[in-house]
Design a protein around this motif. Structure first.
Motif, mmCIF file in Angstrom:
data_model
loop_
_atom_site.group_PDB
_atom_site.id
_atom_site.type_symbol
_atom_site.label_atom_id
_atom_site.label_comp_id
_atom_site.label_asym_id
_atom_site.label_seq_id
_atom_site.Cartn_x
_atom_site.Cartn_y
_atom_site.Cartn_z
ATOM 1 N N PRO A 25 11.851 -21.050 -61.498
ATOM 2 C CA PRO A 25 10.822 -20.198 -62.041
ATOM 3 C C PRO A 25 10.564 -18.999 -61.071
ATOM 4 C CG PRO A 25 10.596 -22.410 -62.557
ATOM 5 C CD PRO A 25 11.523 -22.436 -61.620
ATOM 6 N N LEU A 26 10.229 -18.102 -61.755
ATOM 7 C CA LEU A 26 9.655 -16.753 -61.057
ATOM 8 C C LEU A 26 8.420 -16.520 -61.411
ATOM 9 C CD1 LEU A 26 12.534 -14.379 -62.451
ATOM 10 C CD2 LEU A 26 12.533 -15.397 -60.126
ATOM 11 N N GLU A 27 7.842 -15.733 -60.376
ATOM 12 C CA GLU A 27 6.259 -15.472 -60.304
ATOM 13 C C GLU A 27 6.041 -14.417 -61.129
ATOM 14 O OE1 GLU A 27 3.489 -13.502 -57.007
ATOM 15 O OE2 GLU A 27 4.990 -14.819 -56.286
ATOM 16 N N ASP A 28 6.954 -13.602 -61.338
ATOM 17 C CA ASP A 28 6.715 -12.482 -62.258
ATOM 18 C C ASP A 28 8.077 -11.845 -62.548
ATOM 19 O OD1 ASP A 28 6.124 -10.048 -63.608
ATOM 20 O OD2 ASP A 28 4.134 -9.832 -62.394
ATOM 21 N N GLU A 29 8.375 -11.980 -63.590
ATOM 22 C CA GLU A 29 9.852 -11.366 -64.259
ATOM 23 C C GLU A 29 9.895 -9.955 -63.981
ATOM 24 O OE1 GLU A 29 11.517 -13.083 -67.549
ATOM 25 O OE2 GLU A 29 11.274 -15.266 -67.170
ATOM 26 N N ASP A 30 8.884 -9.320 -64.302
ATOM 27 C CA ASP A 30 8.929 -8.097 -64.401
ATOM 28 C C ASP A 30 9.124 -7.069 -63.286
ATOM 29 O OD1 ASP A 30 8.782 -7.909 -67.341
ATOM 30 O OD2 ASP A 30 6.636 -8.119 -67.469
ATOM 31 N N ARG A 31 8.433 -7.820 -62.082
ATOM 32 C CA ARG A 31 8.171 -7.279 -60.676
ATOM 33 C C ARG A 31 9.307 -7.705 -60.003
ATOM 34 N NH1 ARG A 31 2.447 -7.971 -58.644
ATOM 35 N NH2 ARG A 31 2.967 -6.498 -57.403
ATOM 36 N N VAL A 32 10.171 -8.993 -60.214
ATOM 37 C CA VAL A 32 11.102 -9.246 -59.387
ATOM 38 C C VAL A 32 11.973 -8.417 -58.607
ATOM 39 C CG1 VAL A 32 12.811 -10.061 -61.217
ATOM 40 C CG2 VAL A 32 12.711 -11.308 -58.793
ATOM 41 N N GLU A 33 12.750 -7.545 -59.588
ATOM 42 C CA GLU A 33 13.680 -6.591 -59.173
ATOM 43 C C GLU A 33 12.924 -5.620 -58.149
ATOM 44 O OE1 GLU A 33 16.510 -6.778 -58.954
ATOM 45 O OE2 GLU A 33 17.331 -7.740 -60.826
ATOM 46 N N ALA A 34 11.700 -5.211 -58.220
ATOM 47 C CA ALA A 34 11.022 -4.228 -57.286
ATOM 48 C C ALA A 34 10.685 -5.044 -55.873
ATOM 49 C CB ALA A 34 9.787 -3.795 -57.909
ATOM 50 N N TRP A 35 10.280 -6.369 -56.004
ATOM 51 C CA TRP A 35 10.049 -7.019 -54.825
ATOM 52 C C TRP A 35 11.458 -7.147 -54.010
ATOM 53 C CZ3 TRP A 35 6.633 -10.985 -57.938
ATOM 54 C CH2 TRP A 35 5.436 -10.610 -57.717
ATOM 55 N N ARG A 36 12.448 -7.272 -54.721
ATOM 56 C CA ARG A 36 13.750 -7.579 -54.199
ATOM 57 C C ARG A 36 14.279 -6.312 -53.432
ATOM 58 N NH1 ARG A 36 17.237 -11.606 -55.835
ATOM 59 N NH2 ARG A 36 18.958 -10.611 -55.805
ATOM 60 N N ALA A 37 13.840 -5.116 -54.107
ATOM 61 C CA ALA A 37 14.214 -4.015 -53.286
ATOM 62 C C ALA A 37 13.295 -3.647 -52.160
ATOM 63 C CB ALA A 37 13.843 -2.711 -54.547
ATOM 64 N N GLU A 38 12.125 -4.194 -52.035
ATOM 65 C CA GLU A 38 11.246 -4.061 -51.140
ATOM 66 C C GLU A 38 11.908 -4.925 -49.834
ATOM 67 O OE1 GLU A 38 7.580 -5.415 -51.842
ATOM 68 O OE2 GLU A 38 7.044 -3.665 -53.191
ATOM 69 N N MET A 39 12.746 -5.874 -50.089
ATOM 70 C CA MET A 39 13.374 -6.870 -49.130
ATOM 71 C C MET A 39 14.651 -6.437 -48.675
ATOM 72 S SD MET A 39 10.929 -8.791 -47.711
ATOM 73 C CE MET A 39 9.704 -7.871 -48.273
ATOM 74 N N ASN A 40 14.898 -5.272 -49.256
ATOM 75 C CA ASN A 40 16.628 -4.758 -49.102
ATOM 76 C C ASN A 40 17.598 -5.716 -49.611
ATOM 77 O OD1 ASN A 40 15.732 -2.143 -47.804
ATOM 78 N ND2 ASN A 40 15.125 -3.376 -46.114
ATOM 79 N N ILE A 41 17.234 -6.250 -50.789
ATOM 80 C CA ILE A 41 18.216 -7.512 -51.332
ATOM 81 C C ILE A 41 19.018 -6.570 -52.385
ATOM 82 C CG2 ILE A 41 18.586 -9.323 -52.644
ATOM 83 C CD1 ILE A 41 15.722 -10.278 -51.671
ATOM 84 N N GLU A 61 6.496 -26.439 -55.551
ATOM 85 C CA GLU A 61 6.435 -26.342 -56.852
ATOM 86 C C GLU A 61 5.692 -25.289 -57.423
ATOM 87 O OE1 GLU A 61 5.380 -30.302 -58.293
ATOM 88 O OE2 GLU A 61 7.125 -31.235 -57.635
ATOM 89 N N ARG A 62 5.731 -24.219 -56.736
ATOM 90 C CA ARG A 62 5.207 -22.809 -56.940
ATOM 91 C C ARG A 62 6.370 -21.936 -57.684
ATOM 92 N NH1 ARG A 62 3.716 -20.025 -53.203
ATOM 93 N NH2 ARG A 62 4.207 -21.188 -51.639
ATOM 94 N N PRO A 63 6.143 -21.156 -58.409
ATOM 95 C CA PRO A 63 7.064 -20.159 -58.770
ATOM 96 C C PRO A 63 7.371 -19.503 -57.570
ATOM 97 C CG PRO A 63 5.290 -19.953 -60.101
ATOM 98 C CD PRO A 63 4.710 -20.795 -59.204
ATOM 99 N N GLN A 64 8.845 -18.946 -57.540
ATOM 100 C CA GLN A 64 9.322 -18.187 -56.691
ATOM 101 C C GLN A 64 9.265 -16.591 -56.852
ATOM 102 O OE1 GLN A 64 13.764 -17.972 -56.106
ATOM 103 N NE2 GLN A 64 14.109 -18.599 -57.832
ATOM 104 N N ARG A 65 8.997 -15.768 -55.603
ATOM 105 C CA ARG A 65 8.878 -14.613 -55.710
ATOM 106 C C ARG A 65 10.012 -13.420 -56.000
ATOM 107 N NH1 ARG A 65 4.590 -11.691 -52.076
ATOM 108 N NH2 ARG A 65 3.385 -12.891 -53.613
ATOM 109 N N TYR A 66 10.949 -13.808 -55.152
ATOM 110 C CA TYR A 66 12.250 -12.893 -54.880
ATOM 111 C C TYR A 66 13.620 -13.460 -55.710
ATOM 112 C CZ TYR A 66 9.299 -11.143 -51.305
ATOM 113 O OH TYR A 66 8.203 -10.664 -50.451
#
Length: 224
Positions: A190-206, A170-175
């Motif tokens: 729910p997201l951990e940080d909407e402003d950073r989610v795309e950058a985090w996804r890019a780091e994981m090659n999504i 029951e914590r916000p997800q990151r990716y």
């Protein structure tokens, strides 16, 4: 709230015998399980752990590849819950047996790397652990994280397990990889940080943008 199918996979079972109507609705899943079991029964014993993982992965994925064919839209909410519970009851023994076997096979380095086991077996190992519970996710996430940087583990696979543990706690997800069932529709958890989610996804090659992922899930059949 958990989706109905997630609740089913966590062990919810129908209170009475399955009706013919429910059996027909979930037939794509039960037929896929039977077909894959028959296919593997005709094979010789696996030659090594790699081949064993590949077979376990095939059985893990066979019913899940057919879940999209299940249509509960004509069922009542109660019948839909029963249908998803029946799907979970069909898949749960596979997940339990696969995980039990996998835990006896874990190599000394802690994971089934692509360079040693091949992409298919490594992917199978991930799916089997992903379909486990919080205990195994907590065990393997610290092992998987450094392997993403070396290419031994797919970033998207790590991201999905990371998010699944967060949502289960029951914590916000990151990716942005996890959806929950709300009012019979799959909705982004729910997201951990909407402003950073795309950058985090890019780091994981999504490669798929989150907006496209959300649009795709909007087209999914009712979830409960």
């Amino acid at each position: 709230m958990l989706s109905l199918i997630a609740a089913a996979w966590l062990g919810f079972q129908p209170a009475h015998a399955m009706s013919p109507e429910i059996a027909e609705v979930i037939a794509p899943v039960t037929e896929a399980i039977a077909a894959e079991r028959d296919r593997q029964a005709a094979l010789p014993p696996p030659a090594d752990d790699r081949e064993q993982l590949e077979r376990m992965g095939a059985l893990d994925q066979a019913p899940r590849m057919r879940i999209g064919e299940i249509d509960v839209s004509r069922l009542s909410p109660e019948q839909a819950a029963e249908a998803w519970a029946a799907v979970g009851a069909a898949i749960k023994p596979i997940d339990e047996a696969n995980l039990s076997a996998l835990l006896t096979m874990v190599p000394d380095e802690g994971w089934f790397t692509r360079s040693r086991y091949g992409s298919e077996a490594a992917s199978a190992a991930f799916h089997i652990v992903q379909h486990g519970d919080e205990t195994v996710w907590r065990r393997f996430l610290p092992v998987l994280e450094p392997l993403v940087a070396t290419g031994e583990v797919e970033g998207e696979a790590y991201a999905k397990m990371f998010d699944r543990l967060a949502v289960s706690e029951e914590r916000p997800q990151r990716y942005g990889t996890q959806f929950i069932c709300v009012d019979r529709r799959m909705t982004l958890a729910p997201l951990e940080d909407e402003d950073r989610v795309e950058a985090w996804r890019a780091e994981m090659n999504i490669s798929l943008p989150l907006s496209a992922y959300v649009d795709h899930m909007k087209a999914a059949p009712p979830c409960g």
